[in-house]
Enzyme design. Structure first.
Site, mmCIF file in Angstrom:
data_model
loop_
_atom_site.group_PDB
_atom_site.id
_atom_site.type_symbol
_atom_site.label_atom_id
_atom_site.label_comp_id
_atom_site.label_asym_id
_atom_site.label_seq_id
_atom_site.Cartn_x
_atom_site.Cartn_y
_atom_site.Cartn_z
ATOM 1 N N HIS A 1 -27.191 -16.195 -14.584
ATOM 2 C CA HIS A 1 -27.098 -14.642 -15.039
ATOM 3 C C HIS A 1 -26.224 -14.539 -16.381
ATOM 4 O O HIS A 1 -25.209 -14.781 -16.246
ATOM 5 C CB HIS A 1 -26.567 -13.751 -13.765
ATOM 6 C CG HIS A 1 -26.299 -12.318 -14.187
ATOM 7 N ND1 HIS A 1 -27.259 -11.488 -14.748
ATOM 8 C CD2 HIS A 1 -25.305 -11.552 -13.926
ATOM 9 C CE1 HIS A 1 -26.708 -10.086 -14.906
ATOM 10 N NE2 HIS A 1 -25.629 -10.319 -14.517
ATOM 11 N N HIS B 1 -23.981 -11.670 -17.461
ATOM 12 C CA HIS B 1 -23.295 -10.569 -16.832
ATOM 13 C C HIS B 1 -22.851 -9.695 -18.052
ATOM 14 O O HIS B 1 -22.165 -9.859 -18.820
ATOM 15 C CB HIS B 1 -22.120 -11.019 -16.202
ATOM 16 C CG HIS B 1 -21.135 -10.029 -15.427
ATOM 17 N ND1 HIS B 1 -21.130 -9.988 -14.090
ATOM 18 C CD2 HIS B 1 -20.715 -8.902 -15.953
ATOM 19 C CE1 HIS B 1 -20.671 -8.705 -13.670
ATOM 20 N NE2 HIS B 1 -20.267 -8.101 -14.822
ATOM 21 N N HIS C 1 -22.754 -16.769 -15.135
ATOM 22 C CA HIS C 1 -22.695 -17.526 -13.894
ATOM 23 C C HIS C 1 -23.855 -17.585 -13.116
ATOM 24 O O HIS C 1 -24.834 -16.925 -13.308
ATOM 25 C CB HIS C 1 -21.662 -16.574 -13.243
ATOM 26 C CG HIS C 1 -21.844 -15.271 -12.732
ATOM 27 N ND1 HIS C 1 -22.746 -14.790 -11.612
ATOM 28 C CD2 HIS C 1 -21.794 -13.950 -13.285
ATOM 29 C CE1 HIS C 1 -22.952 -13.611 -11.344
ATOM 30 N NE2 HIS C 1 -22.224 -13.089 -12.600
ATOM 31 N N HIS D 1 -26.377 -17.038 -10.240
ATOM 32 C CA HIS D 1 -26.953 -15.969 -9.333
ATOM 33 C C HIS D 1 -27.786 -16.535 -8.156
ATOM 34 O O HIS D 1 -28.954 -15.946 -8.035
ATOM 35 C CB HIS D 1 -27.218 -14.784 -10.198
ATOM 36 C CG HIS D 1 -27.076 -13.227 -9.656
ATOM 37 N ND1 HIS D 1 -26.562 -12.860 -8.356
ATOM 38 C CD2 HIS D 1 -26.217 -12.454 -10.382
ATOM 39 C CE1 HIS D 1 -26.154 -11.716 -8.384
ATOM 40 N NE2 HIS D 1 -25.902 -11.428 -9.634
ATOM 41 N N HIS E 1 -13.929 -3.509 -2.739
ATOM 42 C CA HIS E 1 -15.188 -4.107 -3.366
ATOM 43 C C HIS E 1 -15.110 -3.814 -4.773
ATOM 44 O O HIS E 1 -15.561 -2.727 -5.151
ATOM 45 C CB HIS E 1 -16.222 -3.641 -2.563
ATOM 46 C CG HIS E 1 -15.913 -3.869 -0.937
ATOM 47 N ND1 HIS E 1 -16.099 -5.100 -0.426
ATOM 48 C CD2 HIS E 1 -15.290 -3.115 0.011
ATOM 49 C CE1 HIS E 1 -15.833 -4.921 0.887
ATOM 50 N NE2 HIS E 1 -15.524 -4.003 1.283
ATOM 51 N N HIS F 1 -20.950 -3.970 -9.050
ATOM 52 C CA HIS F 1 -21.600 -4.495 -10.314
ATOM 53 C C HIS F 1 -22.950 -3.979 -10.481
ATOM 54 O O HIS F 1 -23.692 -4.095 -9.544
ATOM 55 C CB HIS F 1 -21.675 -5.791 -10.628
ATOM 56 C CG HIS F 1 -22.156 -6.437 -11.907
ATOM 57 N ND1 HIS F 1 -22.126 -5.695 -13.107
ATOM 58 C CD2 HIS F 1 -23.129 -7.219 -12.141
ATOM 59 C CE1 HIS F 1 -23.006 -6.142 -14.234
ATOM 60 N NE2 HIS F 1 -23.490 -7.229 -13.576
ATOM 61 N N HIS G 1 -26.622 -4.429 -12.537
ATOM 62 C CA HIS G 1 -27.145 -4.996 -13.580
ATOM 63 C C HIS G 1 -28.117 -3.978 -14.600
ATOM 64 O O HIS G 1 -28.514 -2.994 -14.063
ATOM 65 C CB HIS G 1 -28.179 -6.062 -12.961
ATOM 66 C CG HIS G 1 -27.691 -7.126 -12.494
ATOM 67 N ND1 HIS G 1 -28.043 -8.626 -12.525
ATOM 68 C CD2 HIS G 1 -26.463 -7.632 -11.405
ATOM 69 C CE1 HIS G 1 -27.140 -9.445 -11.781
ATOM 70 N NE2 HIS G 1 -26.245 -8.575 -10.993
ATOM 71 N N HIS H 1 -24.526 -4.762 -6.449
ATOM 72 C CA HIS H 1 -23.934 -5.525 -5.493
ATOM 73 C C HIS H 1 -22.428 -5.450 -5.736
ATOM 74 O O HIS H 1 -21.749 -5.278 -6.765
ATOM 75 C CB HIS H 1 -24.454 -6.689 -5.374
ATOM 76 C CG HIS H 1 -24.244 -7.549 -6.687
ATOM 77 N ND1 HIS H 1 -23.123 -8.477 -6.816
ATOM 78 C CD2 HIS H 1 -25.074 -7.827 -7.691
ATOM 79 C CE1 HIS H 1 -23.217 -9.137 -7.982
ATOM 80 N NE2 HIS H 1 -24.332 -8.813 -8.691
ATOM 81 N N CYS H 2 -21.888 -5.864 -4.405
ATOM 82 C CA CYS H 2 -20.412 -6.264 -4.467
ATOM 83 C C CYS H 2 -20.147 -7.610 -5.153
ATOM 84 O O CYS H 2 -21.183 -8.610 -4.824
ATOM 85 C CB CYS H 2 -19.735 -6.405 -3.027
ATOM 86 S SG CYS H 2 -18.014 -6.881 -2.975
ATOM 87 N N HIS H 3 -19.128 -7.783 -6.108
ATOM 88 C CA HIS H 3 -19.045 -9.034 -6.920
ATOM 89 C C HIS H 3 -17.983 -10.102 -6.076
ATOM 90 O O HIS H 3 -17.961 -11.066 -6.820
ATOM 91 C CB HIS H 3 -18.714 -8.658 -8.304
ATOM 92 C CG HIS H 3 -19.282 -9.456 -9.208
ATOM 93 N ND1 HIS H 3 -19.128 -11.143 -9.288
ATOM 94 C CD2 HIS H 3 -20.367 -9.486 -10.432
ATOM 95 C CE1 HIS H 3 -19.944 -11.530 -10.352
ATOM 96 N NE2 HIS H 3 -20.526 -10.653 -10.934
ATOM 97 N N ILE H 4 -17.434 -9.476 -5.117
ATOM 98 C CA ILE H 4 -17.305 -10.822 -4.183
ATOM 99 C C ILE H 4 -18.437 -11.245 -3.563
ATOM 100 O O ILE H 4 -19.104 -10.901 -2.871
ATOM 101 C CB ILE H 4 -16.410 -10.035 -2.990
ATOM 102 C CG1 ILE H 4 -15.028 -9.436 -3.544
ATOM 103 C CG2 ILE H 4 -15.792 -11.251 -2.051
ATOM 104 C CD1 ILE H 4 -14.270 -8.607 -2.643
ATOM 105 N N HIS I 1 -19.268 -11.505 -0.162
ATOM 106 C CA HIS I 1 -19.743 -10.406 0.510
ATOM 107 C C HIS I 1 -21.289 -10.163 0.177
ATOM 108 O O HIS I 1 -21.986 -9.288 1.012
ATOM 109 C CB HIS I 1 -18.894 -9.082 0.037
ATOM 110 C CG HIS I 1 -17.470 -9.103 0.442
ATOM 111 N ND1 HIS I 1 -16.494 -8.197 -0.017
ATOM 112 C CD2 HIS I 1 -16.972 -9.946 1.325
ATOM 113 C CE1 HIS I 1 -15.488 -8.390 0.576
ATOM 114 N NE2 HIS I 1 -15.530 -9.588 1.542
ATOM 115 N N PHE J 1 -23.881 -7.258 1.130
ATOM 116 C CA PHE J 1 -23.650 -6.041 0.377
ATOM 117 C C PHE J 1 -24.386 -6.103 -1.188
ATOM 118 O O PHE J 1 -23.753 -6.371 -2.095
ATOM 119 C CB PHE J 1 -22.095 -6.405 0.182
ATOM 120 C CG PHE J 1 -21.325 -4.983 -0.301
ATOM 121 C CD1 PHE J 1 -21.954 -3.891 -1.008
ATOM 122 C CD2 PHE J 1 -19.964 -4.752 -0.195
ATOM 123 C CE1 PHE J 1 -21.371 -2.738 -1.291
ATOM 124 C CE2 PHE J 1 -19.188 -3.718 -0.388
ATOM 125 C CZ PHE J 1 -20.013 -2.637 -0.951
#
Length: 558
Positions: free
Chosen positions: A96, A98, A141, A143, A430, A433, A435, A485-488, A491, A496
């Site tokens: 992806h 980002h 990164h 995905h 949290h 992000h 897209h 989504h949560c970028h952790i 999670h 999430f």
């Protein structure tokens, strides 16, 4: 014909010369800077970024992956080649880009099971896309599941030859890109079974130390006294946020997530997973070594023994560790103090709840699994077997037709969306992000005021911790399914996420030609055996069980 060949060869030699001359000006610690038309090979390699040896998932043999650079207006053509071999980690992949909007090229967004099927081992996919009117600091990164935690992450910078803030700095090149990441000693397919996994170390430009480990090499950022440096900070974390500072130096923030801000002086900033900041550092201190600090929000994190640190080294300073001392910051970054430099202001009626579409998502957590409540729907995200984009191109339009059921929110075209997100339970703050867009942060988590006049515009924002909320707005001008989504990453893997499907009935017409190779990804991926998928199979769960009893129920491979 001969003249054409001559012109092409001349252009090639000019390009080659410019690449050579540019690369020679970069420090040797950052080799192999790539352009917008390139090939990256995803493979495995044993590395020891913090002194602990382990096999990792790397790009062109490097962690972090090589810096990809472009000039504003350049077209991208990046071929992702899958050469993964290690059975303990995932052997499929997707990449992806980002922060790049992919307007008209949703199929190139690189998001597994949302915009494409993963790229199988021994296969490749060419991501062709444009990024008109975008310039700034981005990153790339994996995905696919939690794969980027094993190392598939790198920085991407689009330079603007007409940057309106260029007068504020003298140096802005590969040597001033600073990546902040967490690092794990156990492979991600094992860690994803554990509720509440914690990083072993934090790295700056791919180097760091861990508690009880050796005094391994630290990153060195070289500066010359009197010069001004645009430091591009990229938080490539899978989990923690970082408190970033440089002893003895202030930082002037001029960019958040690819968008210029009014300059703001701070002495420490908190950067969440997925976020980026450009800060101008003026090398106006005595010639010496200074600690650069990146403290993760993890229990027992410290700077002891050079952990969570790098070295800012003035030209002429000795080759030694700094002796500078951390001082309590006096001007920490407050997100509400950031304002866009260009075209500030929120779309739509400047009043809460008065957008065209008003969404209220409440996120809860039960035994480690996240649930997103939207009206009557309250579901945890589980990736569909057919990517959402393929579902839409196959004729699915309505929420009832789109899978995963309850996780796809359909939005009409060219509407202002106001999203309020609140979180209940542990695990925060949290970083959220979206897209395909940047958004205006009407309300920052932990802050009571709403700003419709000039709030920061970015693509990752903290939704805060238990009981806090954030409010963002954007316009649905980019048809296609976009992940929120949560970028952790742990999670996201635990559910999430939701998908914002913008005007599905317009998506086919909005997309540029979808390449045939994209259509071939799913049949190839769907034919893979468990062995070809990698990830350790059942053994990964058994290994997780040998580490802790805090485990999710056994789950199938993603």
């Amino acid at each position: 014909m001969f003249i054409l060949i001559l012109i092409v060869s001349l252009i090639s030699s000019i390009n080659a010369a410019s690449i050579v001359s540019r690369s020679q000006s970069y420090p040797l610690s950052q080799p192999g800077v790539l352009g917008p038309k390139t090939r990256i090979t995803i493979g495995n390699k044993v590395i020891a970024p913090d002194g602990f040896e382990r096999s990792a998932t790397v790009v062109n043999g490097m962690f972090p992956g090589p810096l990809i650079t472009a000039q504003k207006g350049d077209d991208f053509a990046i071929e992702v080649v899958n050469d993964l071999r290690d059975d303990s980690m995932f052997k499929s992949t997707s990449v992806h880009w980002h922060g790049l909007y992919q307007n008209g090229t949703n199929y190139a967004d690189g998001t597994s099971f949302v915009t494409q099927c993963p790229i199988a081992q021994n296969h490749s996919f060419l991501h062709s896309f444009a990024a008109p009117n975008q310039a700034g600091t981005y990153w790339y990164h994996s995905h696919y599941s939690v794969q980027y935690c094993d190392g598939l992450r790198g920085a991407l910078v689009i330079y603007d030859p007409e940057d309106p803030l260029a007068h504020m700095y003298d140096v802005d090149d590969a040597s001033t890109v600073i990546t902040l990441s967490d690092w794990y000693h156990v492979v991600a397919p094992v860690l994803r079974h554990i509720i509440g996994t914690t990083a072993n170390s934090s790295l700056i430009n791919g180097l760091g130390r861990y508690a009880g480990g050796p005094a391994s090499e630290l990153a060195v950022i070289n500066v010359e006294q009197g010069k001004r440096y645009r430091m591009r900070l990229v938080a490539m974390s899978c989990d923690p946020s970082f408190y970033f500072s440089v002893d003895g130096h202030n930082l002037t923030v001029i960019e958040a997530d690819g968008l210029l801000t009014e300059p703001l002086v701070v002495d420490e900033l908190r950067i969440f997973a997925g976020q980026r900041y450009s800060v101008v550092l003026v090398a106006d201190q005595p010639v010496d070594n200074y600690w650069m600090r990146s403290l993760p929000n993890l229990t027992h994190a410290s700077f002891e023994g050079g952990m969570n640190s790098a070295i800012l080294r003035y030209q002429g300073a000795p080759n030694a560790d700094p002796t500078t001392v951390y001082t309590t910051p006096e001007i920490t970054l407050k997100e509400t103090d950031l304002h866009p430099l260009i075209n500030p202001g929120v779309p739509g009626i400047p009043e809460y709840g008065k957008a065209d579409i008003n969404l209220n998502l409440e996120v809860t957590i039960t035994e480690g699994t996240f649930y997103v409540k939207n009206g009557a729907s309250n579901v945890t995200f589980q990736p569909p077997t057919v990517p959402v984009l393929l579902q839409i191109l196959s004729g699915a339009q309505e929420p009832s037709q789109l899978l995963p059921n309850g996780s796809v929110i359909v939005l009409e075209a060219n509407k202002v969306v106001e999203l309020t997100m609140s979180t209940v339970g542990p695990g925060g703050p949290h970083p959220i992000h979206l897209h395909g867009h940047a958004f205006d942060v009407v309300q920052s988590a932990g802050n009571k005021t709403l700003n419709y006049v000039n709030p920061v515009r970015r693509d990752v924002v903290s939704a805060g911790s238990d009981g806090e909320q954030m409010v963002i707005r954007w316009t649905t001008d980019n048809s296609g399914p976009w992940f929120l989504h949560c970028h952790i990453d742990w999670h996201l893997d635990a559910g999430f996420a939701v998908i914002m499907a913008e005007s599905p009935s317009d998506t086919r017409a909005h997309l540029n030609h979808v390449p045939q190779e994209w259509h071939e990804l799913c049949p190839i991926f769907d034919s893979l055996s468990p062995t070809q998928l990698g990830g350790g199979g059942r053994e990964s769960y058994e290994e997780a069980a040998s580490i802790t009893t805090l485990l999710f129920p056994p789950s199938p491979l993603p």
